[in-house]
Design a protein around this motif. Structure first.
Motif, PDB file in Angstrom:
ATOM      1  N   ALA A  71      -0.543  15.020   7.392  1.00 51.56           N
ATOM      2  CA  ALA A  71      -1.202  14.201   8.412  1.00 51.56           C
ATOM      3  C   ALA A  71      -0.214  13.811   9.507  1.00 51.56           C
ATOM      4  N   ASP A  72       0.984  13.430   9.128  1.00 56.23           N
ATOM      5  CA  ASP A  72       2.009  13.067  10.104  1.00 56.23           C
ATOM      6  C   ASP A  72       2.380  14.248  10.992  1.00 56.23           C
ATOM      7  N   LEU A  73       2.486  15.436  10.414  1.00 58.21           N
ATOM      8  CA  LEU A  73       2.822  16.633  11.194  1.00 58.21           C
ATOM      9  C   LEU A  73       1.709  16.968  12.188  1.00 58.21           C
ATOM     10  N   VAL A  74       0.456  16.851  11.742  1.00 61.32           N
ATOM     11  CA  VAL A  74      -0.680  17.119  12.638  1.00 61.32           C
ATOM     12  C   VAL A  74      -0.678  16.113  13.787  1.00 61.32           C
ATOM     13  N   LEU A  75      -0.495  14.845  13.461  1.00 59.78           N
ATOM     14  CA  LEU A  75      -0.448  13.825  14.510  1.00 59.78           C
ATOM     15  C   LEU A  75       0.674  14.085  15.503  1.00 59.78           C
ATOM     16  N   ALA A  76       1.825  14.472  15.016  1.00 61.77           N
ATOM     17  CA  ALA A  76       2.962  14.751  15.901  1.00 61.77           C
ATOM     18  C   ALA A  76       2.647  15.900  16.849  1.00 61.77           C
ATOM     19  N   ALA A  77       2.051  16.967  16.329  1.00 58.67           N
ATOM     20  CA  ALA A  77       1.722  18.127  17.174  1.00 58.67           C
ATOM     21  C   ALA A  77       0.641  17.779  18.195  1.00 58.67           C
ATOM     22  N   VAL A  78      -0.382  17.055  17.760  1.00 59.90           N
ATOM     23  CA  VAL A  78      -1.460  16.663  18.665  1.00 59.90           C
ATOM     24  C   VAL A  78      -0.927  15.747  19.762  1.00 59.90           C
ATOM     25  N   ASN A  79      -0.146  14.758  19.386  1.00 57.39           N
ATOM     26  CA  ASN A  79       0.398  13.841  20.384  1.00 57.39           C
ATOM     27  C   ASN A  79       1.343  14.542  21.352  1.00 57.39           C
ATOM     28  N   ASP A  80       2.103  15.510  20.872  1.00 61.94           N
ATOM     29  CA  ASP A  80       2.993  16.283  21.740  1.00 61.94           C
ATOM     30  C   ASP A  80       2.176  17.048  22.783  1.00 61.94           C
ATOM     31  N   ALA A  81       1.118  17.709  22.349  1.00 65.50           N
ATOM     32  CA  ALA A  81       0.278  18.469  23.280  1.00 65.50           C
ATOM     33  C   ALA A  81      -0.397  17.550  24.290  1.00 65.50           C
ATOM     34  N   LEU A  82      -0.928  16.427  23.837  1.00 66.82           N
ATOM     35  CA  LEU A  82      -1.597  15.503  24.750  1.00 66.82           C
ATOM     36  C   LEU A  82      -0.618  14.884  25.744  1.00 66.82           C
ATOM     37  N   ASP A  83       0.618  14.661  25.324  1.00 68.92           N
ATOM     38  CA  ASP A  83       1.647  14.191  26.261  1.00 68.92           C
ATOM     39  C   ASP A  83       1.898  15.235  27.348  1.00 68.92           C
ATOM     40  N   GLN A  84       1.894  16.503  26.968  1.00 67.59           N
ATOM     41  CA  GLN A  84       2.077  17.583  27.945  1.00 67.59           C
ATOM     42  C   GLN A  84       0.920  17.614  28.939  1.00 67.59           C
ATOM     43  N   VAL A  85      -0.314  17.449  28.438  1.00 72.19           N
ATOM     44  CA  VAL A  85      -1.488  17.424  29.320  1.00 72.19           C
ATOM     45  C   VAL A  85      -1.366  16.251  30.286  1.00 72.19           C
ATOM     46  N   GLU A  86      -0.986  15.091  29.788  1.00 70.01           N
ATOM     47  CA  GLU A  86      -0.853  13.894  30.623  1.00 70.01           C
ATOM     48  C   GLU A  86       0.194  14.101  31.715  1.00 70.01           C
ATOM     49  N   THR A  87       1.325  14.673  31.357  1.00 68.16           N
ATOM     50  CA  THR A  87       2.379  14.936  32.335  1.00 68.16           C
ATOM     51  C   THR A  87       1.897  15.915  33.404  1.00 68.16           C
ATOM     52  N   ALA A  88       1.237  16.980  32.984  1.00 63.80           N
ATOM     53  CA  ALA A  88       0.727  17.969  33.940  1.00 63.80           C
ATOM     54  C   ALA A  88      -0.343  17.361  34.839  1.00 63.80           C
ATOM     55  N   THR A  89      -1.177  16.495  34.280  1.00 64.91           N
ATOM     56  CA  THR A  89      -2.214  15.838  35.072  1.00 64.91           C
ATOM     57  C   THR A  89      -1.587  14.952  36.140  1.00 64.91           C
ATOM     58  N   LYS A  90      -0.589  14.193  35.767  1.00 65.46           N
ATOM     59  CA  LYS A  90       0.084  13.331  36.739  1.00 65.46           C
ATOM     60  C   LYS A  90       0.758  14.151  37.827  1.00 65.46           C
ATOM     61  N   GLN A  91       1.371  15.266  37.435  1.00 62.44           N
ATOM     62  CA  GLN A  91       2.048  16.111  38.419  1.00 62.44           C
ATOM     63  C   GLN A  91       1.048  16.778  39.355  1.00 62.44           C
ATOM     64  N   SER A  92      -0.073  17.216  38.811  1.00 63.76           N
ATOM     65  CA  SER A  92      -1.050  17.964  39.596  1.00 63.76           C
ATOM     66  C   SER A  92      -1.968  17.062  40.418  1.00 63.76           C
ATOM     67  N   LEU A  93      -2.462  16.003  39.804  1.00 65.36           N
ATOM     68  CA  LEU A  93      -3.467  15.177  40.462  1.00 65.36           C
ATOM     69  C   LEU A  93      -2.950  13.816  40.913  1.00 65.36           C
ATOM     70  N   GLY A  94      -1.748  13.464  40.509  1.00 70.38           N
ATOM     71  CA  GLY A  94      -1.199  12.160  40.869  1.00 70.38           C
ATOM     72  C   GLY A  94      -1.064  11.950  42.359  1.00 70.38           C
ATOM     73  N   LYS A  95      -0.865  13.016  43.101  1.00 70.62           N
ATOM     74  CA  LYS A  95      -0.717  12.879  44.555  1.00 70.62           C
ATOM     75  C   LYS A  95      -1.987  12.361  45.214  1.00 70.62           C
ATOM     76  N   TYR A  96      -3.145  12.562  44.552  1.00 72.90           N
ATOM     77  CA  TYR A  96      -4.409  12.091  45.108  1.00 72.90           C
ATOM     78  C   TYR A  96      -4.668  10.624  44.790  1.00 72.90           C
ATOM     79  N   THR A  97      -4.022  10.119  43.764  1.00 77.67           N
ATOM     80  CA  THR A  97      -4.266   8.745  43.333  1.00 77.67           C
ATOM     81  C   THR A  97      -3.061   7.849  43.571  1.00 77.67           C
ATOM     82  N   GLN A  98      -2.051   8.363  44.230  1.00 75.64           N
ATOM     83  CA  GLN A  98      -0.825   7.597  44.467  1.00 75.64           C
ATOM     84  C   GLN A  98      -1.154   6.289  45.180  1.00 75.64           C
ATOM     85  N   GLY A  99      -0.688   5.199  44.602  1.00 78.42           N
ATOM     86  CA  GLY A  99      -0.931   3.893  45.194  1.00 78.42           C
ATOM     87  C   GLY A  99      -2.217   3.232  44.721  1.00 78.42           C
ATOM     88  N   MET A 100      -3.075   3.999  44.041  1.00 86.41           N
ATOM     89  CA  MET A 100      -4.313   3.439  43.511  1.00 86.41           C
ATOM     90  C   MET A 100      -4.115   3.139  42.028  1.00 86.41           C
TER      91      MET A 100
END
Length: 105
Positions: A71-100
């Motif tokens: 269970a811990d290994l699954v959680l670690a892998a899932v959280n790692d992937a979701l962190d990557q998605v979050e980082t990519a989202t901020k890099q890609s779409l953050g310019k549209y929401t900057q300051g908001m």
């Protein structure tokens, strides 16, 4: 009447920005992100839309006497992937929401 020209120009810029943002969102959604647990025992793959598409568990990660470890290994892998998605989202779409202050962006 002069303001009508400015308004038309602003509306055109807004439509262009919306189109670019939709393209960026589509590109993000088409990407895949693979999170990995320590020792690469578990891998979880997600789309940019945060939908899991694959989960790979190495046989040696399955210990019937220690299900919590898996269970811990699954959680670690899932959280790692979701962190990557979050980082990519901020890099890609953050310019549209900057300051908001928009939750989730």
């Amino acid at each position: 009447m002069r303001n009508m020209g400015n308004m038309g120009s602003m509306m055109k810029q807004m439509r262009q920005m919306q189109k670019k943002m939709a393209e960026d969102q589509a590109n993000l959604n088409a990407q895949t992100f693979t999170g990995v647990s320590p020792d690469s025992m578990v891998q979880a793959t997600f789309t940019g839309e945060r939908k899991m598409t694959d989960l790979t568990i190495k046989p040696e990660a399955i210990d019937p006497d220690d299900p919590d470890m898996l269970a811990d290994l699954v959680l670690a892998a899932v959280n790692d992937a979701l962190d990557q998605v979050e980082t990519a989202t901020k890099q890609s779409l953050g310019k549209y929401t900057q300051g908001m202050n928009i939750p989730g962006m």
